[in-house]
Design an enzyme around this catalytic site. Sequence first.
Site, PDB file in Angstrom:
ATOM      1  N   ASP A   1       0.865  -1.185   0.000  1.00 63.29           N
ATOM      2  CA  ASP A   1       0.000   0.000   0.000  1.00 63.29           C
ATOM      3  C   ASP A   1       0.906   1.240   0.000  1.00 63.29           C
ATOM      4  O   ASP A   1       2.054   1.152  -0.432  1.00 63.29           O
ATOM      5  CB  ASP A   1      -0.972  -0.058   1.189  1.00 63.29           C
ATOM      6  CG  ASP A   1      -2.244   0.725   0.910  1.00 63.29           C
ATOM      7  OD1 ASP A   1      -2.161   1.792   0.284  1.00 63.29           O
ATOM      8  OD2 ASP A   1      -3.327   0.275   1.312  1.00 63.29           O
TER       9      ASP A   1
ATOM     10  N   HIS B   1       1.995   1.593  -3.226  1.00 63.38           N
ATOM     11  CA  HIS B   1       1.246   2.654  -3.891  1.00 63.38           C
ATOM     12  C   HIS B   1       1.959   3.999  -3.885  1.00 63.38           C
ATOM     13  O   HIS B   1       1.346   5.034  -4.094  1.00 63.38           O
ATOM     14  CB  HIS B   1      -0.140   2.798  -3.252  1.00 63.38           C
ATOM     15  CG  HIS B   1      -1.010   1.583  -3.421  1.00 63.38           C
ATOM     16  ND1 HIS B   1      -2.245   1.460  -2.854  1.00 63.38           N
ATOM     17  CD2 HIS B   1      -0.802   0.433  -4.108  1.00 63.38           C
ATOM     18  CE1 HIS B   1      -2.775   0.279  -3.177  1.00 63.38           C
ATOM     19  NE2 HIS B   1      -1.909  -0.365  -3.927  1.00 63.38           N
TER      20      HIS B   1
END
Length: 388
Positions: free
Chosen positions: A213, A236
């Site tokens: 993430d 991310h």
Amino acid sequence: MVRVVFVLTLVHFGFVNGQIYDVLKFGAKGDGTTDDSKAFVEAWKAMCSSGGSNKTLLIPSDNTFLLQPLVFQGPCNSPSVQVQLEGKIVAPLNKAAWSDLESCEWVSFNKIIGLTVLGSGTINGRGSSFWEANMPTSKHPTQLHFEGCNNLEINGITSFDSPRNHISIHDCRQVKITQIKLIAPGDSPNTDGIDISTSIDVEIYDTIVGTGDDCIALNNGSININITRMQCGPGHGISVGSLGKDGEESMVENVQVTNCTFNETNNGARIKTWPNGKGYARNIVFKDITLTETKNPIIIDQQYMDKGRIDVEESSAVAISNVTFTNFHGTSRQDEIIKIDCSEVTSCKDIVLDRIDITTVDGKKPIVECSNAYGHSTNAYDCCLKTQ
Ligand SMILES: *[C@@H]1O[C@H](CO)[C@@H](O)[C@H](O)[C@H]1NC(C)=O
Ligand SMILES: *[C@@H]1O[C@H](CO)[C@@H](O)[C@H](O)[C@H]1NC(C)=O
Ligand SMILES: *[C@@H]1O[C@H](CO)[C@@H](O)[C@H](O)[C@H]1NC(C)=O
Ligand SMILES: *[C@@H]1O[C@H](CO)[C@@H](O)[C@H](O)[C@H]1NC(C)=O
Ligand SMILES: *[C@@H]1O[C@H](CO)[C@@H](O)[C@H](O)[C@H]1NC(C)=O
Ligand SMILES: *[C@@H]1O[C@H](CO)[C@@H](O)[C@H](O)[C@H]1NC(C)=O
């Protein structure tokens, strides 16, 4: 007799070993299966309540300590305390074995001034049973939570497989995070590396974060944040936000992300805000960035919604201004290398795109897209930004 008891007490509490409070001396087994939480808390209380400086809670190497959710509570009587992690800390084997599934944090540090957490040890949340469970990811516990800890340092440790985000920093000032590694599979859900909120003066450098993430998410109240030499990916990217959910007022300012690499990440440099938020994100620099097959190298998204978009009437937005992207090199997995999608209500102001040299993996011409964005560029991307 009194004297013998006194001496034994000293031995028991580790004073004879200088300032070291070894958890093994407080009853921890370190066998990887016995719950050692109580011994950790006892050792912590002994250290935290003693005066003087340079106290160390030692978690020795060659041992694996199983911990249930616990809180290291401050303030301490000592102006500076260390937690030296050399061994391994593990969470219960799976979710069903957690003593308290309601706790939002696994290991928490609360209101401790002058705390240093250091060492070459590891902490493993064995998060996979949470990732697979049919429950909202917002109910998964954070691995290491720091709250109200001014003068905080975290150095050297490695964190694996957190159920949720690996580290959260909330309401802290003067924070230095160096040479840590945060690791989880690329597809583990909602496992941010470091989440920061309501914190001022944070330096993060020489770190490796690959958690699936956001490597770092800078949330409301993140002020004066420097991030340098982070290897980010898989994940991310480094994000400001998301900000302004449910109409909230959120502020982030003075952020410098320099000399970082993004390897196979979904995003590189990102700012994300929800429609109808308030507040601002401003004075932000992403500089000297190397990208390897990043999907969205540069992205400002003011229509962010975590579960996909729906059309909403927009009456306000988090105002974005003075954001510089400079000296980006590398490759993008998508043809769209820059997307600056700003709010119609506020527009983005003073956006700078400088020396952006990103090629696409498929060899096609890079696409840049801007809406409601003002600023300038030194590249051929001027046409994207409106001039004031
Ligand atoms: C702090 O304590 C450790 C371990 O007892 C010792 O090695 C070190 O020299 C001490 N540092 C200071 C500044 O007193
Ligand atoms: C961040 O970097 C800037 C310039 O490099 C420096 O002036 C500032 O003090 C740094 N802030 C922190 C919190 O380290
Ligand atoms: C944002 O942070 C500020 C202080 O940093 C705080 O006053 C405000 O309540 C926060 N907003 C939300 C929505 O949490
Ligand atoms: C950037 O980081 C690399 C190592 O990751 C280092 O060799 C280089 O000197 C750094 N450059 C700057 C300008 O800090
Ligand atoms: C990127 O990560 C892959 C593994 O996912 C690795 O094989 C590769 O060497 C990395 N590339 C760089 C430039 O670090
Ligand atoms: C824009 O942001 C940079 C980096 O934080 C800062 O140094 C500069 O003062 C800001 N400019 C304005 C006009 O606020």
